[in-house]
Design a protein around this motif. Sequence first.
Motif, short mmCIF file in Angstrom:
data_model
loop_
_atom_site.label_atom_id
_atom_site.label_comp_id
_atom_site.label_asym_id
_atom_site.label_seq_id
_atom_site.Cartn_x
_atom_site.Cartn_y
_atom_site.Cartn_z
N PRO A 144 26.86 27.58 18.52
CA PRO A 144 27.99 27.91 17.65
C PRO A 144 28.54 29.30 17.95
CG PRO A 144 25.91 28.01 16.44
CD PRO A 144 25.60 27.50 17.81
N GLY A 145 29.80 29.48 17.64
CA GLY A 145 30.45 30.76 17.85
C GLY A 145 31.95 30.59 18.03
N TRP A 146 32.62 31.68 18.42
CA TRP A 146 34.06 31.66 18.67
C TRP A 146 34.31 31.46 20.16
CZ3 TRP A 146 37.66 31.39 15.04
CH2 TRP A 146 37.32 31.74 13.74
N TYR A 147 35.25 30.58 20.46
CA TYR A 147 35.58 30.24 21.85
C TYR A 147 37.09 30.28 22.06
CZ TYR A 147 30.82 28.46 22.33
OH TYR A 147 29.46 28.36 22.38
N ARG A 148 37.49 30.33 23.33
CA ARG A 148 38.88 30.12 23.73
C ARG A 148 38.88 29.55 25.14
NH1 ARG A 148 41.06 36.30 24.62
NH2 ARG A 148 40.08 36.62 26.65
N VAL A 149 39.96 28.85 25.48
CA VAL A 149 40.13 28.26 26.80
C VAL A 149 41.19 29.06 27.55
CG1 VAL A 149 40.80 26.20 28.08
CG2 VAL A 149 39.45 25.98 26.00
N GLU A 150 40.90 29.36 28.81
CA GLU A 150 41.83 30.12 29.65
C GLU A 150 42.19 29.28 30.86
OE1 GLU A 150 39.92 33.84 30.56
OE2 GLU A 150 39.36 34.15 28.45
N LEU A 151 43.46 29.29 31.22
CA LEU A 151 43.96 28.56 32.39
C LEU A 151 44.60 29.56 33.34
CD1 LEU A 151 44.70 25.93 33.90
CD2 LEU A 151 46.77 25.84 32.50
N THR A 152 44.14 29.56 34.59
CA THR A 152 44.68 30.46 35.61
C THR A 152 45.17 29.63 36.78
OG1 THR A 152 43.08 32.13 34.97
CG2 THR A 152 44.19 32.45 37.06
N ALA A 153 46.42 29.83 37.17
CA ALA A 153 46.99 29.16 38.34
C ALA A 153 47.28 30.23 39.39
CB ALA A 153 48.27 28.43 37.96
N GLU A 154 47.40 29.80 40.65
CA GLU A 154 47.67 30.73 41.75
C GLU A 154 48.89 31.60 41.44
OE1 GLU A 154 48.30 28.56 45.34
OE2 GLU A 154 46.31 27.67 45.29
N ASP A 155 48.74 32.89 41.67
CA ASP A 155 49.85 33.85 41.54
C ASP A 155 50.56 33.75 40.20
OD1 ASP A 155 49.31 34.67 44.16
OD2 ASP A 155 50.66 33.15 44.98
N ALA A 156 49.84 33.44 39.13
CA ALA A 156 50.45 33.36 37.81
C ALA A 156 49.55 34.07 36.80
CB ALA A 156 50.64 31.90 37.40
N LYS A 157 50.14 34.41 35.69
CA LYS A 157 49.42 35.07 34.62
C LYS A 157 48.48 34.07 33.93
CE LYS A 157 50.67 36.64 30.18
NZ LYS A 157 51.75 36.92 29.29
N THR A 158 47.30 34.52 33.53
CA THR A 158 46.36 33.67 32.81
C THR A 158 46.91 33.34 31.43
OG1 THR A 158 44.49 34.65 33.97
CG2 THR A 158 44.00 33.53 31.90
N VAL A 159 46.82 32.05 31.09
CA VAL A 159 47.27 31.58 29.78
C VAL A 159 46.03 31.28 28.95
CG1 VAL A 159 48.62 29.83 28.57
CG2 VAL A 159 49.30 30.56 30.86
N LYS A 160 46.02 31.80 27.70
CA LYS A 160 44.85 31.65 26.84
C LYS A 160 45.20 30.86 25.59
CE LYS A 160 43.39 36.11 28.46
NZ LYS A 160 43.54 37.52 28.26
N SER A 161 44.25 30.03 25.16
CA SER A 161 44.45 29.28 23.92
C SER A 161 44.15 30.20 22.73
CB SER A 161 43.49 28.09 23.87
OG SER A 161 42.16 28.52 23.65
N ASP A 162 44.48 29.72 21.55
CA ASP A 162 44.03 30.40 20.34
C ASP A 162 42.52 30.27 20.28
OD1 ASP A 162 46.65 30.97 19.61
OD2 ASP A 162 46.84 29.15 18.40
N ARG A 163 41.87 31.21 19.63
CA ARG A 163 40.42 31.07 19.51
C ARG A 163 40.09 29.99 18.50
NH1 ARG A 163 37.84 35.81 15.90
NH2 ARG A 163 39.18 35.53 14.10
N PHE A 164 38.94 29.36 18.67
CA PHE A 164 38.49 28.34 17.73
C PHE A 164 37.00 28.50 17.52
CE2 PHE A 164 38.46 26.61 21.98
CZ PHE A 164 37.25 25.92 22.09
N GLN A 165 36.54 28.09 16.34
CA GLN A 165 35.14 28.27 15.99
C GLN A 165 34.37 26.97 16.11
OE1 GLN A 165 34.37 29.88 12.09
NE2 GLN A 165 32.39 30.67 12.73
N VAL A 166 33.19 27.05 16.72
CA VAL A 166 32.28 25.92 16.80
C VAL A 166 31.13 26.21 15.86
CG1 VAL A 166 30.70 24.66 18.31
CG2 VAL A 166 32.88 25.47 19.20
N SER A 167 30.88 25.29 14.96
CA SER A 167 29.77 25.46 14.01
C SER A 167 28.95 24.18 13.94
CB SER A 167 30.31 25.85 12.63
OG SER A 167 31.18 24.85 12.17
N CYS A 168 27.70 24.32 13.58
CA CYS A 168 26.82 23.16 13.49
C CYS A 168 26.71 22.69 12.05
CB CYS A 168 25.43 23.52 14.01
SG CYS A 168 25.43 23.92 15.76
#
Length: 168
Positions: A144-168
């Motif tokens: 559990p914790g706070w996560y985010r997904v990041e997408l990086t393409a060649e020669d482009a700026k990294t795009v990040k998702s909103d953070r989301f919490q995983v809990s049990c």
Amino acid sequence: MSTTRSAAVLASGTANAAKLFVAALAFTSAYVGFSAYSSASSTPEPARTVSLSAQEVPITERLSAQAGKVTVSVLADGGAGCAKSYVARSVVLNPDPAQGMAYGWRLSRWSSATKSWRTYLVDHDGFAGAARTVEWRPQITGNPGWYRVELTAEDAKTVKSDRFQVSC
């Protein structure tokens, strides 16, 4: 070696060869007979009818992917307890459609000890063409914790998702 002795060895060798030939012939005959008996005594199984059915399930949430944004949603097929599956989607634009485009996903977890995002999972892929809707299905198990997904393409700026919490 004498002639009588050579003849005895030759005769005993011929006798052994004859015995082996008869044994092989008997084995082959038994095998063929058994195979024929098995085939003759087997009856074909009766035909069974199998009915297939399908059920249409409406989509309750529609995720629209767009360039410059990563959307993340929890999947209903996640495991029991603290095992969750997610789907991350975005659109990657290729500035040169004649060339292939590589991109990478990263699932980052917030570390309260270092006060920074730390890499948890990674994946890489690519495509050829002008644009592609891309998707990644990471799974988080027992953490559990706070996560985010990041997408990086060649020669482009990294795009990040909103953070989301995983809990049990």
